[in-house]
Design an enzyme around this catalytic site. Structure first.
Site, PDB file in Angstrom:
ATOM      1  N   ASP A  71       0.830  -1.208   0.000  1.00  0.00           N
ATOM      2  CA  ASP A  71       0.000   0.000   0.000  1.00  0.00           C
ATOM      3  C   ASP A  71       0.863   1.257   0.000  1.00  0.00           C
ATOM      4  O   ASP A  71       1.992   1.244   0.479  1.00  0.00           O
ATOM      5  CB  ASP A  71      -0.914  -0.026   1.245  1.00  0.00           C
ATOM      6  CG  ASP A  71      -2.096   0.930   1.095  1.00  0.00           C
ATOM      7  OD1 ASP A  71      -2.374   1.382  -0.039  1.00  0.00           O
ATOM      8  OD2 ASP A  71      -2.740   1.224   2.118  1.00  0.00           O
ATOM      9  N   ASN A 115     -10.884  -2.646  -5.292  1.00  0.00           N
ATOM     10  CA  ASN A 115     -10.155  -1.655  -6.102  1.00  0.00           C
ATOM     11  C   ASN A 115     -10.838  -1.364  -7.443  1.00  0.00           C
ATOM     12  O   ASN A 115     -10.530  -0.367  -8.098  1.00  0.00           O
ATOM     13  CB  ASN A 115      -8.699  -2.085  -6.343  1.00  0.00           C
ATOM     14  CG  ASN A 115      -7.814  -1.962  -5.120  1.00  0.00           C
ATOM     15  OD1 ASN A 115      -6.873  -2.728  -4.937  1.00  0.00           O
ATOM     16  ND2 ASN A 115      -8.092  -0.995  -4.249  1.00  0.00           N
TER      17      ASN A 115
HETATM   18  C1  IPE Z   1      -5.201  -2.776  -0.163  1.00  0.00           C
HETATM   19  O1  IPE Z   1      -4.935  -1.432  -0.363  1.00  0.00           O
HETATM   20  C2  IPE Z   1      -5.222  -3.494  -1.475  1.00  0.00           C
HETATM   21  C3  IPE Z   1      -3.936  -3.589  -2.150  1.00  0.00           C
HETATM   22  C4  IPE Z   1      -2.770  -3.246  -1.641  1.00  0.00           C
HETATM   23  C5  IPE Z   1      -3.982  -4.150  -3.461  1.00  0.00           C
HETATM   24  P1  IPE Z   1      -6.106  -0.359  -0.476  1.00  0.00           P
HETATM   25  O2  IPE Z   1      -5.457   0.967  -0.632  1.00  0.00           O
HETATM   26  O3  IPE Z   1      -7.071  -0.745  -1.518  1.00  0.00           O
HETATM   27  O4  IPE Z   1      -6.812  -0.502   0.949  1.00  0.00           O
HETATM   28  P2  IPE Z   1      -7.720   0.504   1.759  1.00  0.00           P
HETATM   29  O5  IPE Z   1      -8.747   1.035   0.815  1.00  0.00           O
HETATM   30  O6  IPE Z   1      -6.823   1.587   2.261  1.00  0.00           O
HETATM   31  O7  IPE Z   1      -8.279  -0.305   2.879  1.00  0.00           O
HETATM   32  C1  IPE Z   2      -1.445   0.413  -3.390  1.00  0.00           C
HETATM   33  O1  IPE Z   2      -1.300   1.789  -3.426  1.00  0.00           O
HETATM   34  C2  IPE Z   2      -1.645  -0.174  -4.769  1.00  0.00           C
HETATM   35  C3  IPE Z   2      -3.026  -0.626  -5.029  1.00  0.00           C
HETATM   36  C4  IPE Z   2      -3.989  -0.672  -4.173  1.00  0.00           C
HETATM   37  C5  IPE Z   2      -3.304  -1.072  -6.382  1.00  0.00           C
HETATM   38  P1  IPE Z   2      -2.544   2.760  -3.366  1.00  0.00           P
HETATM   39  O2  IPE Z   2      -2.937   3.112  -4.765  1.00  0.00           O
HETATM   40  O3  IPE Z   2      -3.626   2.217  -2.526  1.00  0.00           O
HETATM   41  O4  IPE Z   2      -1.873   4.025  -2.660  1.00  0.00           O
HETATM   42  P2  IPE Z   2      -2.514   4.952  -1.543  1.00  0.00           P
HETATM   43  O5  IPE Z   2      -3.030   4.082  -0.459  1.00  0.00           O
HETATM   44  O6  IPE Z   2      -3.595   5.741  -2.222  1.00  0.00           O
HETATM   45  O7  IPE Z   2      -1.380   5.812  -1.098  1.00  0.00           O
HETATM   46 MG    MG Z   3      -4.103   2.391  -0.542  1.00  0.00          MG
END
Ligand code: IPE
Ligand code: IPE
Ligand code: MG
Length: 254
Positions: free
Chosen positions: A30, A78
């Site tokens: 993340d 997602n």
């Molecule tokens: C979790 O990250 C999913 C992945 C790393 C693929 P998210 O960014 O989607 O999670 P939330 O929304 O903060 O819980």
């Molecule tokens: C994790 O990074 C990757 C995926 C969930 C695909 P994020 O896109 O969730 O990054 P933040 O949480 O917005 O910083």
């Molecule tokens: Mg995230």
């Protein structure tokens, strides 16, 4: 020489107990978006940097001889993100899989995937399946990508498969055990993660591997995924090695 002394000290700091490595590491990658935002860049550039981190951590896992690595790359939830970001992520994923194929072959890495793969765009799915089939004979390490993955979905899918067996008469409800149930998960042979890492500081699971993490050691770091390198990875493993895993029993101290 002085230089040499410093180097040895650094290597020493990084030393891991090879007899107590996790067998399975799972990572919630993340923080790509925040990484980009902090630099005034578009979110997608964070995902690009994140792909480089994936490469580094896969290599580091292989170097350590850890046989299972599972990466949460795209959750079922997602799909709610803006179309533009989804498209960029899927394009990046397809190119990544193609680019890394040879490296996986050279290093004995088998690629597998968990999640609703059928929901991926055609070109991404093709690269995924091609890399999976090309690497299917490898057995030094299993790299599993969680794609369009949801932990509850996996449990529901397993329950449905079980229900079908009961309906057809090949299984009796009284024979349900944890062991039987886990045979219906996406990858039955996968051992439960010993260590679950989440980058970028959120204290939640976000629907990852719900069944499998019952007794995993959790490691949450504020480091954003694109900044998570071999050094940070070793730090996580070193902390894991200091934990006392009790599995509900009394500890060594009695
Ligand atoms: C979790 O990250 C999913 C992945 C790393 C693929 P998210 O960014 O989607 O999670 P939330 O929304 O903060 O819980
Ligand atoms: C994790 O990074 C990757 C995926 C969930 C695909 P994020 O896109 O969730 O990054 P933040 O949480 O917005 O910083
Ligand atoms: Mg995230």
């Amino acid at each position: 020489k002085g230089d040499h002394g410093i180097l040895t000290a650094m290597v020493g700091m990084d030393e891991l107990d090879r007899s107590n490595l996790p067998r399975h590491v799972a990572i919630i990658m993340d923080g790509n978006g925040r990484w980009a935002k902090r630099r005034g860049l578009k979110r997608v550039l964070g995902h690009h940097k994140g792909a480089d981190a994936v490469h580094e951590i896969v290599t580091a896992t292989r170097d350590l001889g850890i046989p299972w690595l599972t990466l949460y790359a795209f959750s079922e939830e997602n799909w709610q993100r803006p179309q533009q970001e989804i498209q960029a992520l899927m394009g990046l994923l397809g190119r990544f899989l193609k680019k890394e194929r040879q490296e996986m072959l050279d290093n004995g890495i088998r690629l597998s995937a968990i999640g609703r793969i059928d929901k991926l765009p055609e070109t991404t799915r093709r690269e995924l399946l091609e890399t999976m089939s090309a690497t299917s004979v490898n057995h030094d390490m299993v790299l599993t990508l969680a794609l369009s993955y949801g932990g509850r979905q996996e449990i529901v899918d397993a329950a449905r498969a079980l229900a079908l067996q009961v309906q057809s008469g090949s299984l009796r409800p009284e024979d349900f055990t944890e062991e039987v149930f886990s045979r219906f998960l996406y990858i039955p042979a996968m051992p439960d993660p010993d260590l679950l890492i989440r980058t970028s500081g959120e204290y939640r699971i976000s629907n990852f591997l719900l069944w499998q993490i019952a007794y995993s050691e959790l490691y949450i770091t504020p480091i954003l995924w694109p900044d998570f390198d071999r050094r940070e990875y070793h730090r996580a493993i070193r902390e894991y090695q200091q934990r006392e895993r009790r599995f509900g029993n009394t500890g060594a101290a009695g």
